[in-house]
Design an enzyme around this catalytic site. Structure first.
Site, short mmCIF file in Angstrom:
data_model
loop_
_atom_site.label_atom_id
_atom_site.label_comp_id
_atom_site.label_asym_id
_atom_site.label_seq_id
_atom_site.Cartn_x
_atom_site.Cartn_y
_atom_site.Cartn_z
N SER A 141 -5.36 17.92 -25.59
CA SER A 141 -5.30 17.59 -27.02
C SER A 141 -4.18 16.63 -27.33
O SER A 141 -3.15 16.63 -26.66
CB SER A 141 -5.11 18.89 -27.81
OG SER A 141 -4.75 18.60 -29.14
N TYR B 232 0.05 26.78 -29.48
CA TYR B 232 -1.24 26.23 -29.06
C TYR B 232 -1.01 24.95 -28.25
O TYR B 232 -1.50 24.81 -27.13
CB TYR B 232 -2.13 25.93 -30.28
CG TYR B 232 -3.20 24.91 -29.99
CD1 TYR B 232 -3.08 23.59 -30.42
CD2 TYR B 232 -4.30 25.27 -29.22
CE1 TYR B 232 -4.04 22.66 -30.12
CE2 TYR B 232 -5.28 24.32 -28.91
CZ TYR B 232 -5.14 23.02 -29.36
OH TYR B 232 -6.08 22.09 -29.05
N LYS C 218 -1.46 23.73 -23.99
CA LYS C 218 -2.09 22.50 -23.47
C LYS C 218 -1.13 21.77 -22.55
O LYS C 218 -1.50 21.33 -21.46
CB LYS C 218 -2.52 21.59 -24.63
CG LYS C 218 -3.62 22.16 -25.52
CD LYS C 218 -4.92 22.40 -24.76
CE LYS C 218 -6.05 22.84 -25.69
NZ LYS C 218 -7.30 23.13 -24.96
C1 WQD Z 1 -5.75 16.84 -40.41
C2 WQD Z 1 -5.05 16.31 -41.64
C3 WQD Z 1 -3.40 17.81 -42.55
C4 WQD Z 1 -6.27 20.94 -43.63
C5 WQD Z 1 -5.12 19.82 -35.17
C6 WQD Z 1 -4.60 20.07 -33.78
C7 WQD Z 1 -5.25 19.11 -32.83
C8 WQD Z 1 -6.74 19.23 -32.93
C9 WQD Z 1 -7.19 18.97 -34.37
C10 WQD Z 1 -7.50 20.79 -31.25
C11 WQD Z 1 -3.55 16.57 -41.65
C12 WQD Z 1 -4.55 17.62 -43.53
C13 WQD Z 1 -5.67 19.79 -43.14
C14 WQD Z 1 -6.35 21.16 -45.04
C15 WQD Z 1 -5.21 19.08 -45.40
N1 WQD Z 1 -7.21 20.50 -32.52
N2 WQD Z 1 -5.14 18.88 -44.02
N3 WQD Z 1 -5.81 20.22 -45.86
O1 WQD Z 1 -3.44 19.15 -37.65
O2 WQD Z 1 -4.28 16.76 -37.23
O3 WQD Z 1 -4.78 18.52 -35.58
O4 WQD Z 1 -6.51 19.96 -35.17
O5 WQD Z 1 -7.33 20.12 -30.30
O6 WQD Z 1 -4.84 19.46 -31.53
O7 WQD Z 1 -3.22 19.81 -33.78
O8 WQD Z 1 -5.90 18.57 -37.80
O9 WQD Z 1 -7.64 18.97 -39.47
O10 WQD Z 1 -5.63 20.53 -39.40
O11 WQD Z 1 -5.36 18.21 -40.26
O12 WQD Z 1 -4.71 18.25 -46.17
O13 WQD Z 1 -6.90 22.19 -45.54
O14 WQD Z 1 -5.57 16.97 -42.79
O15 WQD Z 1 -2.15 17.84 -43.23
O16 WQD Z 1 -2.91 15.47 -42.28
P1 WQD Z 1 -4.49 18.23 -37.13
P2 WQD Z 1 -6.18 19.16 -39.25
#
Ligand code: WQD
Length: 338
Positions: free
Chosen positions: A124, A148, A152
């Site tokens: 990831s 998490y 990885k």
């Molecule tokens: C994306 C953007 C949040 C939720 C994680 C893991 C990564 C991968 C994908 C597995 C960010 C914003 C989020 C919400 C929001 N997983 N957000 N409201 O954190 O980039 O990555 O998931 O491999 O390894 O780290 O993904 O979808 O949580 O967030 O505003 O309810 O959306 O702040 O900018 P992230 P995410």
């Protein structure tokens, strides 16, 4: 050529199994349905018209995993199985380490005993941590900021050390950016079950009328509209990337970390607008303070995947949202698919 897919009923695993079967590989799946559904295994076979060998098994069950290698001559493994909710890992670190690392130890020992020395690992972008400059490049130092992500980083190290013991090992460490979307048939996708931490499942729940609004974590980042920017990649492109990685590990030895992303960044508000376009309705949202541990911008340097595999993502944000909405609508709005 037979491929053992751990976690093959999951979001990325199921889409990868479809690509593998369509490319003529035989597929063996082990999954304990901790973050997936049995219908995904049926739908993989429904989409491709081809059978899979399925074992409901926990990766930590040594005898169950050994049985798979005893009953099948496995040529290569794709290892998806593992917990992946970043915030949950902060609350339950031991559970994450025991599950993700313990399952990997059992798998690697079974592979060694069976003489199977080729593996593609589901890593990831989270391994790049919070200090590297974007675009993230594979030779940058890795240091995760949550349990998490640490699993990885550790599993990448475990596989690297294992490969160093025997030149016959071939390891591909695939660093996914943000996988979204669904299979165009609407039969496979990301179930927004439980309390998903990722953005896209929340957006799709609101679009389906199952949640009142999307909570946007911060609009004061140093980005064009102030919201977080990520490299969203269509799950079908990601699945196809595994085919290229598989071919590479079958023809080479050694260890290669490779980014699977588009190289393009999209903000939260831009994704909301694209999803509104796809579902034909406005998606209500509310801005709240930043989420702890989030970085402002994350997107991939895609040069190595292009040069090493000859692979690059092909679908755009509109297609990702359209396919995601098609999956959600059929299941949670029209209800015409279980
Ligand atoms: C994306 C953007 C949040 C939720 C994680 C893991 C990564 C991968 C994908 C597995 C960010 C914003 C989020 C919400 C929001 N997983 N957000 N409201 O954190 O980039 O990555 O998931 O491999 O390894 O780290 O993904 O979808 O949580 O967030 O505003 O309810 O959306 O702040 O900018 P992230 P995410």
């Amino acid at each position: 050529m037979k491929v053992f897919v751990t976690g093959g009923a999951g979001f990325i695993g199921s889409h990868t199994c479809v690509e593998l079967l369509n490319a003529g590989y035989e597929v063996v799946i082990a999954d304990n349905f901790s973050n997936s559904k049995p219908e995904a295994v049926e739908n993989i076979q429904r989409i491709t018209g081809k059978p899979v060998s399925f074992y409901q098994a926990d990766m930590r069950d040594r005898e169950a995993i050994r049985k798979i290698f005893a009953e099948h001559s496995i040529d290569v493994v794709i290892h998806f199985a593992g917990f992946k909710a970043l915030l949950e890992s902060v609350c339950k670190p031991l559970w994450y380490y025991e599950n993700n690392l313990g399952g990997t130890f059992v798998l690697c020992q079974a592979m060694q005993e069976a003489g199977c020395k080729r593996i593609v690992f589901s890593s990831s972008a989270t391994v790049y941590g919070m200090k590297n400059p974007v675009p993230f490049k594979e030779d940058m130092p890795t240091a995760a900021s949550n349990p998490y992500g640490c699993t990885k980083v550790m599993i990448e190290q475990i596989l690297t050390d294992l490969a160093a013991t025997d030149p016959q090992w071939s390891v591909s460490l695939l660093r996914y950016f943000n996988p979204i979307g669904a299979h165009p048939s609407g039969l496979l996708g990301e179930y927004p079950n439980g309390n998903p931490s990722n953005l896209l499942p929340h957006i799709s729940l609101v679009a389906a009328g199952l949640r009142p609004e999307v909570i946007v974590f911060g609009d004061d980042y140093d980005t064009p509209d102030g919201t977080g920017v990520r490299d969203y990649i269509h799950v079908a492109d990601l699945a196809r990337g595994h085919l290229f990685a598989l071919k590479y590990v079958l023809e080479h030895s050694g260890v290669e970390a490779v980014n699977l992303g588009t190289g393009r960044g999209t903000s939260v508000l831009e994704l909301l607008a694209a999803y509104s376009e796809a579902c034909g309705k406005k998606i209500p949202y509310r801005i709240v303070p930043r989420r702890q541990g989030d970085i402002a911008v994350c997107y991939a340097d895609t040069e190595k995947a292009r040069c090493l595999f000859g692979w690059e993502a092909q679908r755009n944000i509109s297609q990702m949202c359209a396919d995601s909405w098609n999956f959600v609508k059929k299941r949670f709005v029209e209800g015409n698919i279980l």
